[in-house]
Enzyme design. Structure first.
Site, PDB file in Angstrom:
ATOM      1  CB  THR A 102       4.841   0.418   4.319  1.00  0.00           C
ATOM      2  OG1 THR A 102       5.712   0.752   3.255  1.00  0.00           O
ATOM      3  CG2 THR A 102       4.304   1.723   4.903  1.00  0.00           C
ATOM      4  CG  ASP A 103       9.961  -0.206   2.556  1.00  0.00           C
ATOM      5  OD1 ASP A 103       8.870   0.238   2.158  1.00  0.00           O
ATOM      6  OD2 ASP A 103      10.819  -0.705   1.785  1.00  0.00           O
ATOM      7  CD  GLU A 104       5.830   3.163   0.122  1.00  0.00           C
ATOM      8  OE1 GLU A 104       5.432   4.305  -0.123  1.00  0.00           O
ATOM      9  OE2 GLU A 104       5.482   2.159  -0.522  1.00  0.00           O
ATOM     10  CE1 TYR A 128       0.045   2.888   2.464  1.00  0.00           C
ATOM     11  CE2 TYR A 128       2.280   3.048   1.585  1.00  0.00           C
ATOM     12  CZ  TYR A 128       1.283   2.309   2.213  1.00  0.00           C
ATOM     13  OH  TYR A 128       1.524   1.006   2.572  1.00  0.00           O
ATOM     14  CE  LYS A 180       0.484   0.951   6.852  1.00  0.00           C
ATOM     15  NZ  LYS A 180      -0.593  -0.044   7.141  1.00  0.00           N
TER      16      LYS A 180
HETATM   17  P1  NAD Z   1      -4.698  -3.723  -0.551  1.00  0.00           P
HETATM   18  O1  NAD Z   1      -5.019  -2.320  -0.953  1.00  0.00           O
HETATM   19  O2  NAD Z   1      -4.543  -4.772  -1.597  1.00  0.00           O
HETATM   20  O3  NAD Z   1      -5.821  -4.268   0.459  1.00  0.00           O
HETATM   21  C1  NAD Z   1      -6.342  -3.484   1.491  1.00  0.00           C
HETATM   22  C2  NAD Z   1      -7.587  -4.189   2.038  1.00  0.00           C
HETATM   23  O4  NAD Z   1      -8.099  -3.378   3.110  1.00  0.00           O
HETATM   24  C3  NAD Z   1      -8.714  -4.338   1.003  1.00  0.00           C
HETATM   25  O5  NAD Z   1      -9.267  -5.627   1.067  1.00  0.00           O
HETATM   26  C4  NAD Z   1      -9.731  -3.298   1.434  1.00  0.00           C
HETATM   27  O6  NAD Z   1     -11.074  -3.648   1.115  1.00  0.00           O
HETATM   28  C5  NAD Z   1      -9.500  -3.258   2.932  1.00  0.00           C
HETATM   29  N1  NAD Z   1      -9.916  -1.971   3.510  1.00  0.00           N
HETATM   30  C6  NAD Z   1      -9.598  -0.727   3.080  1.00  0.00           C
HETATM   31  N2  NAD Z   1     -10.214   0.197   3.828  1.00  0.00           N
HETATM   32  C7  NAD Z   1     -10.930  -0.479   4.777  1.00  0.00           C
HETATM   33  C8  NAD Z   1     -11.759  -0.079   5.852  1.00  0.00           C
HETATM   34  N3  NAD Z   1     -12.015   1.219   6.083  1.00  0.00           N
HETATM   35  N4  NAD Z   1     -12.307  -1.027   6.639  1.00  0.00           N
HETATM   36  C9  NAD Z   1     -12.068  -2.342   6.401  1.00  0.00           C
HETATM   37  N5  NAD Z   1     -11.310  -2.779   5.378  1.00  0.00           N
HETATM   38  C10 NAD Z   1     -10.742  -1.856   4.580  1.00  0.00           C
HETATM   39  O7  NAD Z   1      -3.398  -3.598   0.353  1.00  0.00           O
HETATM   40  P2  NAD Z   1      -2.148  -4.582   0.473  1.00  0.00           P
HETATM   41  O8  NAD Z   1      -1.155  -4.239  -0.566  1.00  0.00           O
HETATM   42  O9  NAD Z   1      -2.605  -5.977   0.632  1.00  0.00           O
HETATM   43  O10 NAD Z   1      -1.531  -4.078   1.866  1.00  0.00           O
HETATM   44  C11 NAD Z   1      -2.002  -4.598   3.101  1.00  0.00           C
HETATM   45  C12 NAD Z   1      -1.258  -3.927   4.243  1.00  0.00           C
HETATM   46  O11 NAD Z   1       0.140  -4.143   4.102  1.00  0.00           O
HETATM   47  C13 NAD Z   1      -1.461  -2.414   4.298  1.00  0.00           C
HETATM   48  O12 NAD Z   1      -1.561  -2.031   5.640  1.00  0.00           O
HETATM   49  C14 NAD Z   1      -0.197  -1.848   3.673  1.00  0.00           C
HETATM   50  O13 NAD Z   1       0.102  -0.568   4.190  1.00  0.00           O
HETATM   51  C15 NAD Z   1       0.830  -2.892   4.105  1.00  0.00           C
HETATM   52  N6  NAD Z   1       1.988  -3.047   3.204  1.00  0.00           N
HETATM   53  C16 NAD Z   1       1.804  -3.245   1.851  1.00  0.00           C
HETATM   54  C17 NAD Z   1       2.914  -3.428   1.030  1.00  0.00           C
HETATM   55  C18 NAD Z   1       2.759  -3.685  -0.447  1.00  0.00           C
HETATM   56  O14 NAD Z   1       3.772  -3.731  -1.162  1.00  0.00           O
HETATM   57  N7  NAD Z   1       1.561  -3.889  -0.974  1.00  0.00           N
HETATM   58  C19 NAD Z   1       4.206  -3.403   1.595  1.00  0.00           C
HETATM   59  C20 NAD Z   1       4.344  -3.212   2.967  1.00  0.00           C
HETATM   60  C21 NAD Z   1       3.234  -3.037   3.772  1.00  0.00           C
HETATM   61  P1  TYD Z   2       4.179   1.187  -6.627  1.00  0.00           P
HETATM   62  O1  TYD Z   2       3.925  -0.193  -7.114  1.00  0.00           O
HETATM   63  O2  TYD Z   2       3.079   2.199  -6.725  1.00  0.00           O
HETATM   64  O3  TYD Z   2       4.718   1.054  -5.136  1.00  0.00           O
HETATM   65  P2  TYD Z   2       5.397   2.182  -4.159  1.00  0.00           P
HETATM   66  O4  TYD Z   2       5.124   3.534  -4.699  1.00  0.00           O
HETATM   67  O5  TYD Z   2       4.673   1.919  -2.897  1.00  0.00           O
HETATM   68  O6  TYD Z   2       6.853   1.849  -4.120  1.00  0.00           O
HETATM   69  O7  TYD Z   2       5.419   1.774  -7.434  1.00  0.00           O
HETATM   70  C1  TYD Z   2       6.669   1.110  -7.459  1.00  0.00           C
HETATM   71  C2  TYD Z   2       7.636   1.988  -8.243  1.00  0.00           C
HETATM   72  O8  TYD Z   2       7.204   2.040  -9.613  1.00  0.00           O
HETATM   73  C3  TYD Z   2       7.664   3.433  -7.758  1.00  0.00           C
HETATM   74  O9  TYD Z   2       8.990   3.941  -7.877  1.00  0.00           O
HETATM   75  C4  TYD Z   2       6.746   4.174  -8.732  1.00  0.00           C
HETATM   76  C5  TYD Z   2       6.939   3.393 -10.020  1.00  0.00           C
HETATM   77  N1  TYD Z   2       5.762   3.368 -10.938  1.00  0.00           N
HETATM   78  C6  TYD Z   2       5.905   3.742 -12.275  1.00  0.00           C
HETATM   79  O10 TYD Z   2       7.006   4.092 -12.735  1.00  0.00           O
HETATM   80  N2  TYD Z   2       4.795   3.709 -13.082  1.00  0.00           N
HETATM   81  C7  TYD Z   2       3.569   3.331 -12.610  1.00  0.00           C
HETATM   82  O11 TYD Z   2       2.593   3.360 -13.397  1.00  0.00           O
HETATM   83  C8  TYD Z   2       3.436   2.929 -11.248  1.00  0.00           C
HETATM   84  C9  TYD Z   2       2.113   2.498 -10.683  1.00  0.00           C
HETATM   85  C10 TYD Z   2       4.580   2.952 -10.440  1.00  0.00           C
END
Ligand code: NAD
Ligand code: TYD
Length: 351
Positions: free
Chosen positions: A134-136, A159, A163
């Site tokens: 992630t960019d975070e 988080y 990561k």
């Molecule tokens: P998500 O929470 O929707 O899905 C995570 C999946 O991992 C789930 O299916 C869960 O069952 C599985 N999981 C969790 N713990 C596990 C374990 N111990 N063993 C096996 N499986 C397990 O997450 P997402 O949003 O799809 O993100 C996927 C990846 O992409 C993550 O690594 C996250 O850090 C990265 N990412 C997400 C975003 C975003 O905006 N959602 C952005 C950049 C990077």
């Molecule tokens: P989120 O979807 O949790 O992603 P991330 O924290 O990984 O960026 O949140 C996106 C933005 O929205 C973040 O600035 C937090 C804000 N946010 C709210 O204002 N209210 C909410 O209920 C949630 C879940 C997020």
């Protein structure tokens, strides 16, 4: 003709993982795609109904925290490469329970690295450990500037710290043991199948149910949003064409302040639900801020653009419209994932 590959995708029942699994199962019929997932609250096999019977697909219910089980599965299925997405992924949950994030994101990643290294160390085949991050990990930007691949890591939430740590372990395995790896760091994703704890699906669900829209702080926090299908395409490109040992930043060239994004979402929802314009905006409620809330994320995605020719294919308005339509057309999915423990989480988080 290239040989068929055994590709392990972890976290394939989650939001981004399910789109990557579908893409690979459909695009690479000669390869075998293994989806390894523990099915936590965020994992849902409903996301993959359309491909679950495909000949080149196998689901493995397993926990990446279980080192022995992971090692056995690597030996049994002889994975040639790994795309690692399994993680605890929600910042707010990491503030409540940081330990789960270290266990899954750090220790779980280490278990996979260990198993991959063990299986591949004496092999002369091509292997790849592709770590999705992630960019975070870069921390927060002020009102200007962009994250590049050279930006120093400076994570602020449990988080992002977990990561960042997992990214470091992947690089360390590359440097120390010669493990072939690539890493990508992506901005905020949105799209179908996202669990309604993240901003966009949570607010869609609340608008449908006429519930308050809890905007943290003053709503002036900025994120760079990317449609999940575009992320899956970037992952495919990096997996097949990325340079070993390199990092690629992936972003949407699409920055929004939370409050502005929420207003656009409300307008689109009012039109689609046949409500009066302004009705959903009345649900906006400013609530207590998230502790350690990062002000702004924005990605410089010029490297993947120049080197691999990737750019987002969908505008934000189109992607958002498709996303809302998906949630409106999949009410049962939404009902299923918001029954049970969801209500408990929601009450605790927004009390
Ligand atoms: P998500 O929470 O929707 O899905 C995570 C999946 O991992 C789930 O299916 C869960 O069952 C599985 N999981 C969790 N713990 C596990 C374990 N111990 N063993 C096996 N499986 C397990 O997450 P997402 O949003 O799809 O993100 C996927 C990846 O992409 C993550 O690594 C996250 O850090 C990265 N990412 C997400 C975003 C975003 O905006 N959602 C952005 C950049 C990077
Ligand atoms: P989120 O979807 O949790 O992603 P991330 O924290 O990984 O960026 O949140 C996106 C933005 O929205 C973040 O600035 C937090 C804000 N946010 C709210 O204002 N209210 C909410 O209920 C949630 C879940 C997020």
């Amino acid at each position: 003709m290239s040989k068929s590959r055994n590709i392990l995708i972890t976290g394939g029942a989650g939001f981004i993982g399910s789109h990557v699994v579908r893409l690979f199962v459909n695009k690479y019929p000669k390869d075998h795609i293994y989806n390894l997932d523990a099915l936590t609250y965020a994992g849902n096999l409903e996301n993959l109904k359309d491909i679950e019977d495909a000949k080149n697909y196998t689901f493995l219910k397993a926990d990446i925290c279980n080192r022995e089980q992971i090692k056995i599965l690597f030996e049994k299925h002889q994975f040639d490469s790994v795309i690692h997405l399994a993680a605890e992924s929600h910042v707010d949950r990491s503030i409540t329970n940081p330990f789960a994030f270290v266990e899954t994101n750090v220790m779980g990643t280490l278990n996979l690295l260990h198993a991959a290294h063990h299986l591949w160390k004496n092999s002369d085949k091509n292997h790849l450990f592709y770590h999705i991050s992630t960019d975070e990990v870069y921390g927060t930007l002020g009102s200007t500037g962009l994250f590049t691949e050279e930006t120093a890591y400076d994570p602020n939430s449990p988080y992002s710290a977990s990561k960042a740590s997992s990214d470091h372990f992947v690089r360390a395995f590359g440097e120390t043991y010669g493990l072939p790896y690539v890493i990508s760091n992506c901005s905020n994703n949105y799209g179908p199948n996202q669990f309604p704890e993240k901003l966009i699906p949570l607010f869609i669900n609340n608008i449908i149910n006429n519930k308050p829209l809890p905007v943290y702080g003053d709503g002036n926090y900025t994120r760079d949003w990317l449609f999940v299908i575009d992320h899956a395409d970037a992952i495919d490109l990096i997996f097949n064409k990325g340079n070993l040992g390199e990092t690629y930043n992936i972003g949407g060239f699409n920055e929004w302040k939370n409050i502005d994004l929420v207003k656009v979402l409300c307008q689109q929802m009012d039109s689609k639900l046949g409500r009066k314009q302004g009705e959903s905006e009345n649900l906006i409620t400013f609530v207590k801020d998230r502790p350690g809330h990062d002000l702004r994320y924005a990605i410089d995605a010029s490297k993947i653009n120049k080197n691999l020719g990737w750019k987002p294919s969908v505008t934000f308005e189109e992607g958002l419209s498709q996303t809302i339509d998906w949630y409106l057309n999949n009410e049962n999915w939404l009902k299923n994932v918001t029954s049970g423990d969801y209500q408990k989480y929601y009450d605790e988080q927004y009390k």
